[in-house]
Scaffold this motif. Structure first.
Motif, PDB file in Angstrom:
ATOM      1  N   VAL A  68       1.020   8.002   1.735  1.00 28.37           N
ATOM      2  CA  VAL A  68      -0.429   7.757   2.460  1.00 28.37           C
ATOM      3  C   VAL A  68      -0.865   9.038   3.170  1.00 28.37           C
ATOM      4  O   VAL A  68      -0.197   9.404   4.008  1.00 28.37           O
ATOM      5  N   ARG A  69      -1.959   9.492   2.782  1.00 32.17           N
ATOM      6  CA  ARG A  69      -2.327  10.618   3.372  1.00 32.17           C
ATOM      7  C   ARG A  69      -3.792  10.173   3.987  1.00 32.17           C
ATOM      8  O   ARG A  69      -4.535   9.795   3.412  1.00 32.17           O
ATOM      9  N   PHE A  70      -4.041  10.690   5.467  1.00 35.81           N
ATOM     10  CA  PHE A  70      -5.099  10.390   5.918  1.00 35.81           C
ATOM     11  C   PHE A  70      -5.365   9.084   6.071  1.00 35.81           C
ATOM     12  O   PHE A  70      -6.547   8.481   5.851  1.00 35.81           O
ATOM     13  N   GLY A  71      -4.363   8.110   5.882  1.00 37.21           N
ATOM     14  CA  GLY A  71      -4.468   6.550   5.991  1.00 37.21           C
ATOM     15  C   GLY A  71      -4.882   5.891   4.737  1.00 37.21           C
ATOM     16  O   GLY A  71      -4.742   4.825   4.613  1.00 37.21           O
ATOM     17  N   LYS A  72      -4.803   6.889   3.771  1.00 38.38           N
ATOM     18  CA  LYS A  72      -4.983   6.277   2.223  1.00 38.38           C
ATOM     19  C   LYS A  72      -4.069   6.573   1.246  1.00 38.38           C
ATOM     20  O   LYS A  72      -3.474   7.560   1.124  1.00 38.38           O
TER      21      LYS A  72
END
Length: 509
Positions: free
Chosen positions: A89-93
């Motif tokens: 999960v990168r930057f919340g996505k």
């Protein structure tokens, strides 16, 4: 940016809790402070106000700092799907699912870019940064491409404090060994050591402090006594095993929580720790099942895998028998999906096998289709029908891939909640069986009390008043900050943060 990084001699030495304490301490001194952890590995996540997903620890630390949690506080979250693969999960996505080797070999440069951009964003809005490391900074087989410990300290140009857990034993070896294994350029960043989770008379450890300082040349900033009873959620499965340690005392209400191999967001269960007449048992084997007053099936990062686990352990049949005999069951997220009749991995997002199917527990006639789109959203609403006025508003968050629908078109389903204006979940047989995608359900104090009072009434016990844990959580932040501030040399720590180099690499856009 001014700040400090807490690294540990091992996992679960108390880094998260001490970072939480320091966030509150610095906030109380009138500064804008933010937590930061470059990479978390945990299925215990937190949904930000804009519907993004970060590690739960940084969400809690943001609350302690009295600021709004953002994805920049934990820009990389790894959510294990099995023993080899994890969702990145990168930057919340959701970004990609990678094996440990592929992540290490192919994500490193993207990880550095992600961290630098996040640090730049935090630098624009905060005066201090409290950074948490992961595991140990001397994992020698991984250090050439690590993005969680000394590499982060270098990128943010921050001093480091080493945390050691005396409760697990071997504290002298863990401190000296860690410092000896650090290369000179990394060891020079270490400005102090904190001994955590001490039990007993601290004066008996004075000679130990002197020995550490003489042997290593590093100042011992303090010895923090063990503190219990905090209404603050833990971070991951390691925290789970310590948070719920039983005293062995038999209590009036017995809750059996199914211990799934890939349990997620176990903090859904934590409020029961503070109900005086409730005991919690984690059940992973049919012989442990006993005769509980209710069963809770928590969320999971791998519904198909953990459903198979229940069947192999005999727990699926045991839960079915329990409900057939009138037992209360609550399924949360993945546990809700398991309650149904059929699960289909339409997009292969749970199993990696497109179109894979599995028979559920057949407790309620529901079918779940796993899609590619992941739902992460904060939700609020009310109970559907009876009890809505008594319970009032219910808040929480959703993190799931599946869409769950009622199979029997001619039979009306009774929803459990009305969330964001839409019917959600299921309440079967007047609430005997409840399923919902809403995490943090039991953190709603009035609902938790309402549900427990139904159990108390059925057992002939006296109903109890609502215990408002949300207010107690704020008291816990203050108590923790007081506890740590008395134990460590905060003035020295702040002085070091103030005097340290403030340079930082140019962020990558």
């Amino acid at each position: 940016m001014k700040g400090v990084m807490f690294q540990g001699t091992a996992s679960d030495v108390g880094k998260s809790v001490l970072c939480t304490a320091l966030c509150r301490i610095i906030h109380r001194k009138g500064y804008k402070v933010a937590p930061f952890k470059s990479q978390n590995m945990s299925n215990n996540s937190y949904v930000t106000v804009d519907g993004k997903e970060i590690g739960r620890a940084q969400g809690v630390q943001a609350e302690a700092a009295k600021t709004t949690a953002t994805v920049y506080m934990n820009p990389i979250l790894l959510k294990p799907r099995n023993d080899r693969d994890a969702e990145v999960v990168r930057f919340g996505k959701s970004y990609e699912t990678l094996s440990g080797r592929n992540y290490r070999e192919h994500f490193y440069e993207k990880g550095i870019e992600t961290i630098l951009y996040s640090l730049d964003q935090l630098c624009k809005n905060y005066e201090y940064l409290v950074v948490e490391g992961a595991g140990s900074p001397v994992e020698m087989n991984l250090n050439d491409r690590e993005i969680v410990n000394m590499k982060v300290a270098e990128l943010a140009d921050l001093p480091v404090v080493l945390i050691a857990d005396i409760d697990r034993g071997g504290v002298f070896a863990s401190i000296v060994g860690t410092l000896e294994l650090l290369p000179p350029e990394h060891r020079s960043r270490v400005i102090g050591v904190i001994i955590n989770k001490f039990r007993g008379d601290i004066t008996l450890f004075e000679s130990g402090i002197s020995w550490i300082e003489e042997k290593t040349g590093v100042k011992v900033l303090g010895v923090v006594p063990h503190i219990g009873g905090l209404t603050i959620e833990g971070e991951d499965s390691l925290s789970m095993t310590t948070q719920f340690q039983s005293s062995g005392e038999k209590k009036a209400i017995d809750l059996a929580v199914i211990q799934l191999p890939y349990v997620s967001n176990y903090t859904d269960i934590e409020p029961f720790r503070f109900e005086e007449d409730v005991s919690i048992r984690f059940v992973s084997d049919v012989h442990q099942f006993g005769q509980p007053d209710a069963v809770i099936i928590p969320g999971t990062k791998s519904t198909f895998h953990d459903l198979s686990f229940l069947k192999k352990q005999g727990l699926a049949e045991k839960i079915q028998q329990f409900t057939n005999n009138g037992g209360r069951v609550v399924g949360l997220c993945g546990g809700y999906q398991m309650l149904g009749s059929k699960l289909t991995d339409t997009e292969g997002t749970d199993t990696g096998d497109v179109g894979s199917t599995s028979e559920g527990l057949n407790i309620v006639p529901l079918e779940t289709q796993f899609q590619a789109r992941k739902t992460t959203v904060r939700s609020e609403g009310t109970l559907y029908g009876e009890g809505a006025n008594e319970v009032g508003r219910i808040e929480g968050y959703e993190i799931h891939l599946g869409d769950t629908t009622w199979q029997k078109a001619k039979e009306k389903m009774t929803p459990f909640l009305v969330l964001n204006g839409e019917n959600e979940g299921v309440s079967y047989n007047n609430g005997q069986v409840i399923g919902t995608y809403l995490h943090h359900l039991f953190h709603n104090d009035k609902w938790r009390s309402y549900w427990l009072n139904q159990i108390r009434e059925s057992k002939g016990l006296t109903k109890q008043d609502v215990r408002y844990l949300q207010a107690e959580k704020e008291k816990s932040f203050e108590r923790l900050a007081d506890h740590v501030e008395q134990a460590i040399d905060v003035d020295y720590l702040i002085e070091k943060m103030e005097s340290w180099s403030q340079s930082i690499n140019e962020p990558v856009k």
